[in-house]
Design an enzyme around this catalytic site. Sequence first.
Site, short mmCIF file in Angstrom:
data_model
loop_
_atom_site.label_atom_id
_atom_site.label_comp_id
_atom_site.label_asym_id
_atom_site.label_seq_id
_atom_site.Cartn_x
_atom_site.Cartn_y
_atom_site.Cartn_z
N ASN A 1 37.85 49.29 47.13
CA ASN A 1 37.81 47.86 47.40
C ASN A 1 36.70 47.23 46.59
OD1 ASN A 1 38.97 45.63 49.00
ND2 ASN A 1 36.92 45.47 49.85
N LYS A 2 36.61 45.88 46.65
CA LYS A 2 35.63 45.19 45.84
C LYS A 2 34.25 45.85 45.91
CE LYS A 2 36.27 42.49 43.76
NZ LYS A 2 36.69 42.84 42.37
N GLN B 1 33.93 35.72 44.83
CA GLN B 1 35.17 35.46 45.56
C GLN B 1 34.86 35.02 47.00
OE1 GLN B 1 34.69 38.00 43.46
NE2 GLN B 1 36.59 38.91 42.70
N ASP C 1 42.18 47.75 47.74
CA ASP C 1 43.00 47.68 46.53
C ASP C 1 43.80 48.94 46.31
OD1 ASP C 1 40.60 45.76 46.16
OD2 ASP C 1 42.12 45.11 44.72
N ARG D 1 44.61 36.91 41.39
CA ARG D 1 43.85 38.10 41.81
C ARG D 1 44.16 38.44 43.26
NH1 ARG D 1 41.17 36.11 45.58
NH2 ARG D 1 40.45 38.20 46.11
N GLY D 2 43.68 39.62 43.67
CA GLY D 2 43.87 40.03 45.06
C GLY D 2 45.05 40.97 45.18
N ALA D 3 44.81 42.17 45.72
CA ALA D 3 45.81 43.23 45.67
C ALA D 3 47.23 42.80 46.07
CB ALA D 3 45.33 44.40 46.53
N ARG E 1 45.75 45.54 35.31
CA ARG E 1 44.52 45.94 35.99
C ARG E 1 44.82 47.28 36.66
NH1 ARG E 1 41.89 41.71 39.92
NH2 ARG E 1 40.03 43.00 39.62
C1 LIG Z 1 43.76 41.28 50.26
S1 LIG Z 1 42.85 42.47 49.51
C2 LIG Z 1 42.26 41.66 48.08
C3 LIG Z 1 41.29 42.56 47.37
O1 LIG Z 1 41.34 42.27 45.97
C4 LIG Z 1 40.05 41.85 45.57
O2 LIG Z 1 39.77 42.25 44.28
P1 LIG Z 1 39.89 41.17 43.07
O3 LIG Z 1 39.29 39.88 43.55
O4 LIG Z 1 39.11 41.84 41.94
O5 LIG Z 1 41.38 41.09 42.78
C5 LIG Z 1 39.14 42.53 46.55
O6 LIG Z 1 38.99 43.90 46.27
C6 LIG Z 1 39.88 42.31 47.83
O7 LIG Z 1 39.50 43.12 48.88
#
Ligand SMILES: CSC[C@H]1O[C@H](OP(=O)(O)O)[C@H](O)[C@@H]1O
Length: 385
Positions: free
Chosen positions: A263-264, A212, A253, A64-66, A98
């Site tokens: 974003n989250k 997270q 994201d 996960r994570g952009a 995603r």
């Molecule tokens: C480095 S930005 C990562 C970004 O991704 C996360 O989403 P997810 O955990 O659902 O992949 C979150 O939005 C973070 O800010």
Amino acid sequence: MADQFAASMASVEPGSIPSLRWEERPEGPVLVVLDQRRLPAEEVQLVCTDVPALVDAIRTLAVRGAPLLGIAGAYGVALAAVRGFDVAESAELLAHARPTAVNLAYGVQRARAAYEKALRDGLGPGQAAAATLAEARALHREDAEASARMAEHGLGLLAELVPGGGFRVLTHCNTGALVSGGEGTAFAVAGAAHRAGRLRRLWVDETRPLLQGARLTAYEAARAGMAYTLLTDNAAGSLFASGEVDAVLIGADRIAADGSVANKVGSYPLAVLARYHHVPFVVVAPVSTVDLSTATGSAIEVEQRAGHEVTEFTVVPPGAGAEPGTGVPVAPLGAQAYNPAFDVTPPELVTAIVTENGVVSPVTRAGLAELCAGPQQGSGNGIRE
Ligand SMILES: CSC[C@H]1O[C@H](OP(=O)(O)O)[C@H](O)[C@@H]1O
């Protein structure tokens, strides 16, 4: 097991990602990924031998994570090319795993384009696969370099926005080394402030429903030796009211051309609180997260995730999967849940966007477009030195 993870995190060198690696094996190449659902209690590595396995890891947030999604997507296309799977079909599966983080489609497209160019240039399948892998590695290295430059730009901005001593920074979700070829995005700025002796406190939002912040950012902060405090998402308001927050640092994201930031989920309320309490709200993201083809925030597709992530408290027990029904119910059976994975903050609530090419503040379309064009100095479009 957590010690093993700590050790692998301790080895985070630019260009290395503790949460993903390409491995050549006798039976063929594989992608070894760290299952982020199991952290921080366990370090469980998933071995992806094909694209469907990687797509599942992305959909379940094992990966996960952009920025990491972009890197994983590129390596996934390389895996398809080297193993002789249908590259076009694999690329489509990966790009749609995603919807919100533009980095995923960007990484997949870059690797696919490298493969198709190699074939157009008359190279055989083996050489085309090698070119695809080389592009994935280039993307991976670029992300590490971008992370270091964002940290530098972000620290300079914080010093301007928060004069005097140290910074009390609130962050949301996880934006550290687990999602990057380097130290991450927003978390990399906090890390730079920490090393400069200027991080008084890192306030870590737990970030419901998948935690997270509590599970990943708290662990990364502890490993880095930061002074950090975990809080429930709904405690952020009282923290602002107490005057304990000097700045908010978050990742992104997808950033639309008008500067809207996806974003989250929970980021938008923080932006409103920050504005009300006159606290800078700073977004840190590589330009690969800016999507100039999406004009405004209303055009960003926000991923809606399964309700069980809200109605069950899933701390994945050792050896179990994170399947629906394996969590502890926290709501009546059959309860419906609203579970958007992201929200969108309008540009007028964003103090600054920090990228590897510089900082835009205030956020303007022209300034954002300039940053996407390459490293910038000050300009009339909000670009800061
Ligand atoms: C480095 S930005 C990562 C970004 O991704 C996360 O989403 P997810 O955990 O659902 O992949 C979150 O939005 C973070 O800010």
